[in-house]
Design an enzyme around this catalytic site. Structure first.
Site, PDB file in Angstrom:
ATOM      1  N   SER A 148     -13.664  47.182  74.955  1.00 55.86           N
ATOM      2  CA  SER A 148     -13.752  48.508  74.378  1.00 55.86           C
ATOM      3  C   SER A 148     -14.375  48.499  73.081  1.00 55.86           C
ATOM      4  O   SER A 148     -14.744  47.426  72.447  1.00 55.86           O
ATOM      5  CB  SER A 148     -12.382  48.961  73.989  1.00 55.86           C
ATOM      6  OG  SER A 148     -11.836  47.966  73.122  1.00 55.86           O
ATOM      7  N   LYS A 149     -14.947  49.951  72.792  1.00 56.29           N
ATOM      8  CA  LYS A 149     -15.827  49.843  71.794  1.00 56.29           C
ATOM      9  C   LYS A 149     -15.270  49.432  70.198  1.00 56.29           C
ATOM     10  O   LYS A 149     -15.949  49.181  69.328  1.00 56.29           O
ATOM     11  CB  LYS A 149     -16.066  51.314  71.378  1.00 56.29           C
ATOM     12  CG  LYS A 149     -17.109  51.861  72.535  1.00 56.29           C
ATOM     13  CD  LYS A 149     -17.310  53.403  72.159  1.00 56.29           C
ATOM     14  CE  LYS A 149     -17.822  54.106  73.616  1.00 56.29           C
ATOM     15  NZ  LYS A 149     -17.484  55.620  73.734  1.00 56.29           N
ATOM     16  N   ARG A 150     -13.866  49.305  70.514  1.00 59.12           N
ATOM     17  CA  ARG A 150     -13.402  48.762  69.090  1.00 59.12           C
ATOM     18  C   ARG A 150     -13.786  47.310  68.966  1.00 59.12           C
ATOM     19  O   ARG A 150     -13.881  47.070  67.747  1.00 59.12           O
ATOM     20  CB  ARG A 150     -11.986  49.112  69.191  1.00 59.12           C
ATOM     21  CG  ARG A 150     -11.344  50.013  68.259  1.00 59.12           C
ATOM     22  CD  ARG A 150      -9.814  50.666  68.240  1.00 59.12           C
ATOM     23  NE  ARG A 150      -9.393  50.057  69.466  1.00 59.12           N
ATOM     24  CZ  ARG A 150      -8.650  49.077  69.554  1.00 59.12           C
ATOM     25  NH1 ARG A 150      -8.096  48.336  68.754  1.00 59.12           N
ATOM     26  NH2 ARG A 150      -8.041  48.624  70.689  1.00 59.12           N
ATOM     27  N   LYS A 151     -13.835  46.466  69.955  1.00 66.56           N
ATOM     28  CA  LYS A 151     -13.933  45.218  69.630  1.00 66.56           C
ATOM     29  C   LYS A 151     -15.231  44.595  69.963  1.00 66.56           C
ATOM     30  O   LYS A 151     -15.599  43.694  69.458  1.00 66.56           O
ATOM     31  CB  LYS A 151     -12.871  44.329  70.745  1.00 66.56           C
ATOM     32  CG  LYS A 151     -11.383  45.027  70.448  1.00 66.56           C
ATOM     33  CD  LYS A 151     -10.498  43.928  69.858  1.00 66.56           C
ATOM     34  CE  LYS A 151      -9.224  44.276  69.697  1.00 66.56           C
ATOM     35  NZ  LYS A 151      -8.309  44.774  70.483  1.00 66.56           N
ATOM     36  N   VAL A 199     -20.319  48.325  73.352  1.00 67.81           N
ATOM     37  CA  VAL A 199     -20.470  48.608  74.785  1.00 67.81           C
ATOM     38  C   VAL A 199     -21.677  48.744  75.448  1.00 67.81           C
ATOM     39  O   VAL A 199     -21.795  48.593  76.581  1.00 67.81           O
ATOM     40  CB  VAL A 199     -19.128  49.264  75.328  1.00 67.81           C
ATOM     41  CG1 VAL A 199     -17.859  48.698  74.866  1.00 67.81           C
ATOM     42  CG2 VAL A 199     -19.406  50.754  74.815  1.00 67.81           C
TER      43      VAL A 199
END
Ligand code: GLU
Length: 464
Positions: free
Chosen positions: A251-254, A257
């Site tokens: 996901s974009k958070r980690k 992407v």
């Protein structure tokens, strides 16, 4: 003839790194069998279209070097490769399904469907269409003639076992009762993914459908469609979804992407693809670094493991560093030039490249390490205001150096540390910060040789 495809939906700003992984596997499988790799743009969900997405996806795939044989921008024998330009094709096949009673018209209103769903949920049933319209097709057709909006639904048979073989996951069985009567044609005349994907995979003669695991649950519906049309099944292989190192879905958070982000940071396409190749697969000789050609030769779809592999950017960065290190110096210089839009002084790149090649993990590290060759320091990472005496002595000794070479500079400075009885570590840190502004730089003596005597003296003088 092996024909593989990816079918991206142009609904994001670029191709997702997970989809680039799927693209790599499709590309490699086609290459391995001297087949064709196709890109089809699945833009049937008009509400989610993002402007420029299709162009960006194709551009990024090209930048990674995954050459394709047929697509919207280069055409091909089975075009159009953009689903929104194939509506009449889907209509024709939807009509055929209706004739065969494998599909039916439905005029249920949103309100009725919402009530049905609520009632089913209340009774803890899986929400499913209740075939209400199937039982009254004559009436439904009358309503449609009068202008009522309608959809076409798949007529899922009762109580049938649907079986197929997945090259990665083996035999998969599911009872048809678990499947919903999926909408195939929407009221706006667009097909849904399920109808369009089956029709196109058939018409475009796709031999292997290699796609992400998230589509596995759609496959039984597709199989019903293939069967209803009387078409042979292609071979299916569902590749694992990439995960963050903590196993959550990428996901974009980690992790960034979008696939082009990695190129913008100065990851080399071949390094990223090498890293992706290792997602769920390992080299028979446990090699970590191998070329794409070698991958194509030794990999087999059946050796991909189905459990979600971790995409670890730290590992990728390490691998990228290995690739940078292996580059012939002239290629390395060329890449640096290109990376900075050919706007930097080429001579300076040529002079500095061998000092930093081994220290870099990505191309953008070059400026981090070498900025001070191009620009005078604007700030200093340690406060040099109390070091004026020493800086002055450095200036004096250096101005006496005749042969401005790294060795000579080093020797002169060593002598000075001894004479002044300053610890070498501290001494050279002060000199480094005076030259580069930073506590980290390429080897100092070599850097000073490149900067030139005059410039080094000017930088010292500025601090006095
Ligand atoms: N349009 C789907 C996607 O965006 C394609 C899925 C498939 O490969 O069948 O991934």
């Amino acid at each position: 003839m092996v024909r593989t495809r990816i079918a991206p939906s142009p609904t994001g700003e670029d191709i997702h790194i997970g989809n680039l992984y799927t693209a790599l596997i499709n590309w490699a499988w086609a290459k391995k069998h001297k087949g064709k790799f196709i890109i089809r743009i699945e833009d049937t969900d008009q509400e989610r279209l993002v402007k420029g997405s299709e162009e960006k996806i194709l551009q990024t795939i090209k930048e990674y070097g995954l050459n394709y044989d047929e697509s919207t921008d280069i055409g091909g024998q089975y075009g159009s490769y953009r689903q929104s330009e194939r509506l009449s094709v889907y209509k024709k096949y939807a009509d055929e399904l209706i004739k065969k009673k494998a599909a039916y018209y439905c005029t249920c209103t949103k309100e009725r469907l919402a009530e049905l769903r609520a009632a089913q949920q209340k009774q803890k049933q899986i929400p499913k269409y209740d075939k209400h319209c199937l039982t009254k097709q004559k009436e439904v057709k009358e309503e449609i003639k009068k202008g009522k909006s309608y959809v076409v639904r798949l007529n899922v048979p009762n109580n049938r076992e649907i079986k197929f073989n997945d090259l990665i996951r083996g035999e998969i069985k599911i009872m048809s009762d678990n499947l919903d009567d999926q909408v195939l044609m929407k009221s706006d005349g667009f097909p849904t993914y399920h109808l369009a994907v089956v029709v196109d995979d058939y018409l475009m003669k796709i031999s292997h459908i290699i796609r992400a695991e998230e589509w596995l649950s759609s496959t039984p519906k597709h199989i019903l469609l293939f069967e209803a049309f009387g078409w042979d099944l292609p071979i299916f292989a569902h590749v694992p979804i990439l995960r963050n190192p903590d196993r959550s879905k990428l996901s974009k958070r980690k992790n960034p992407v979008w696939a082009s982000w990695y190129l913008k940071q100065g990851y080399l396409p071949e390094a990223v693809l090498n890293y992706l190749a290792l997602m769920g697969w390992s080299h028979p000789e446990q090699k970590e670094i191998f070329s794409l050609d070698e991958f194509v030769k030794v990999f087999d779809l059946k050796d991909i493991k189905s459990s979600g592999p971790a995409f670890d950017i730290v590992k990728l960065e390490w691998m990228n560093g290995q690739y940078i290190r292996k580059l012939p110096i002239s290629n390395f210089q060329l890449l640096i030039n290109n990376f900075y839009g050919n706007k930097l002084d080429r001579d300076l790149i040529a002079k500095t490249s061998s000092l930093v090649q081994e220290r870099m993990k990505k191309l953008s590290d070059y400026m981090f390490l070498c900025e001070f060759f191009f620009n005078k320091p604007e700030g200093y990472e340690i406060d040099l205001s109390g070091k004026k005496d020493l800086l002055k002595k450095m200036h004096e000794s250096l101005s006496k150096v005749v042969d401005w070479k790294a060795d000579e500079i080093g020797k002169t400075m060593q002598d000075l540390t001894k004479k002044e009885e300053v610890k070498a570590g501290e001494f050279f840190m002060i000199l480094r910060v005076a030259m580069a502004g930073k506590k980290i730089s390429p080897p100092l003596n070599d850097s000073m040789e490149i900067l030139g005597k005059e410039e080094c003296l000017t930088r010292l003088k500025k601090l006095l």
